[in-house]
Design a protein around this motif. Sequence first.
Motif, PDB file in Angstrom:
ATOM      1  N   GLN A 115      99.774   1.946  49.066  1.00 33.92           N
ATOM      2  CA  GLN A 115      98.758   2.133  50.103  1.00 33.92           C
ATOM      3  C   GLN A 115      98.480   3.605  50.356  1.00 33.92           C
ATOM      4  N   ALA A 134      96.534   4.892  47.403  1.00 34.46           N
ATOM      5  CA  ALA A 134      95.175   4.354  47.475  1.00 34.46           C
ATOM      6  C   ALA A 134      94.364   5.058  48.561  1.00 34.46           C
ATOM      7  N   ALA A 135      95.009   5.321  49.713  1.00 33.47           N
ATOM      8  CA  ALA A 135      94.309   6.015  50.800  1.00 33.47           C
ATOM      9  C   ALA A 135      93.954   7.437  50.395  1.00 33.47           C
ATOM     10  N   GLU A 138      93.453   8.543  47.332  1.00 30.71           N
ATOM     11  CA  GLU A 138      92.386   8.532  46.341  1.00 30.71           C
ATOM     12  C   GLU A 138      91.054   8.117  46.955  1.00 30.71           C
ATOM     13  N   THR A 139      91.095   7.236  47.968  1.00 33.06           N
ATOM     14  CA  THR A 139      89.862   6.884  48.659  1.00 33.06           C
ATOM     15  C   THR A 139      89.262   8.101  49.348  1.00 33.06           C
ATOM     16  N   GLU A 140      90.135   8.882  50.001  1.00 32.54           N
ATOM     17  CA  GLU A 140      89.655  10.095  50.661  1.00 32.54           C
ATOM     18  C   GLU A 140      89.168  11.121  49.643  1.00 32.54           C
ATOM     19  N   ARG A 165      87.917  10.394  46.732  1.00 29.32           N
ATOM     20  CA  ARG A 165      86.647   9.891  46.227  1.00 29.32           C
ATOM     21  C   ARG A 165      85.514  10.197  47.211  1.00 29.32           C
ATOM     22  N   ARG A 166      85.822  10.039  48.502  1.00 30.59           N
ATOM     23  CA  ARG A 166      84.790  10.340  49.516  1.00 30.59           C
ATOM     24  C   ARG A 166      84.412  11.811  49.496  1.00 30.59           C
ATOM     25  N   ARG A 175      88.857  13.716  42.365  1.00 26.20           N
ATOM     26  CA  ARG A 175      88.811  12.356  41.841  1.00 26.20           C
ATOM     27  C   ARG A 175      88.383  12.405  40.381  1.00 26.20           C
ATOM     28  N   ASP A 181      87.442   6.164  35.805  1.00 27.49           N
ATOM     29  CA  ASP A 181      86.557   5.030  36.092  1.00 27.49           C
ATOM     30  C   ASP A 181      85.725   4.683  34.865  1.00 27.49           C
ATOM     31  N   HIS A 194      96.756   3.122  40.791  1.00 27.15           N
ATOM     32  CA  HIS A 194      97.545   4.219  41.355  1.00 27.15           C
ATOM     33  C   HIS A 194      98.508   4.795  40.323  1.00 27.15           C
TER      34      HIS A 194
END
Length: 404
Positions: free
Chosen positions: A202, A205-206, A208-210, A212-213, A273, A278, A310
């Motif tokens: 988690q 993932a958090a 990488e989400t940030e 990516r944003r 990122r 991807d 991850h």
Amino acid sequence: MEPGYALLGPVEALPSLGLADPERANALLLGIIEAASTGPEVEPLAAAVARLITGATATDVCFVHVLDDTERSLSLAGATPPFDAQVGRVQLPLGSGVTGWVASHREPAVIVDHKETDPRYLPLPALRGTEFTSMASVPMATGPAGLVGVLNVHTVTRRQFTDRDIRLLLVIGRLVAGALHSARIHRRLVARERAHERFTEQVIAAQETERRRLAGDIHDGISQRLVTLSYHLDAAGNTLREAPHEAATQLGLARGLVDLTLDEARAAIGGLRPPVLDDLGLAGGLASLARSVPQVEVSVELADDRLPEHVEIALYRIAQESLQNVAKHARASTAVVRFEASGGAARLVVADDGVGFDASAVGQTGYGMRSMAERAELVGGELRVVSRPDSGTTITATVPTATL
């Protein structure tokens, strides 16, 4: 264990119904030992114990209730058929029902008949208590572990449980309490390890989400505005009529600054990122990294196996940092990047023929090496560094795939 039971002699330690026969007593002891050796899981051990007890005590059913991890209630962990289907579904708070009373008081309880008149009795429809006349309930406890659970036996016909019957149940309870306690500890450790793994996933993932944003914000905001600015500068350069030489000089400087800023923005996007993962997956991403190292011939040996996102990100970052070290510090002419997933593990290897270093001081070589080791550990793996002065460097990241 009580005095008189320490040596567990087959006759003296297992008093009761028909167990004066040494062969039957030894068979029961052997059965208990085999049950305790079935493995570290609570439920299989409790089920085996329930079967042994009904055979040893000539009773009809047996329930093994084990203290749960909160130590505030008991969970049905083992039962003889047909009640084995209720394992894990029946919970009793300490103090509730005969079982909860026995757990709270650490004392045996016997009900010969008319259970419904006993104030401690609590009907449990799932266990069909009304179909059984007599019951005996004893605590399972050991000195080091304390209370572990409660054993219950029931008979359809009326049964006057004797003191020797209760002593037998208590001894069996003590014999298996230690094994059940160890199984409970193992269960907690496994649950804690799984929780840690989920938390790690988690967190990654958090992150990488940030990333990516932020990468998207840079691409859609700063980069696009810089591109638009470059168009305006080109247009301005084409329309200037006065002081064309000076204007061209200034516009050229501005254009160079725009190009430099665009390059930095693209590098920041790639650092936040890696979009190549991807598009091309880990193998493609590693191949792209290998092509980006200046002045070093990098060969690749890459399997096409896919891993959880991850894990792929962690291995990509380790390869990225390793190749940056090759380019900046190794003074190498050749290097190799290998990736494979076999034998229950994924392995990433980055090796070079550079100047090497003292690997015994790896902990003092800066943030990059520590960062790679931490990334490997976060996904349950490890980083190994082999290097000597003038002998090149090999960095190996190994991640077990059996639990991924």
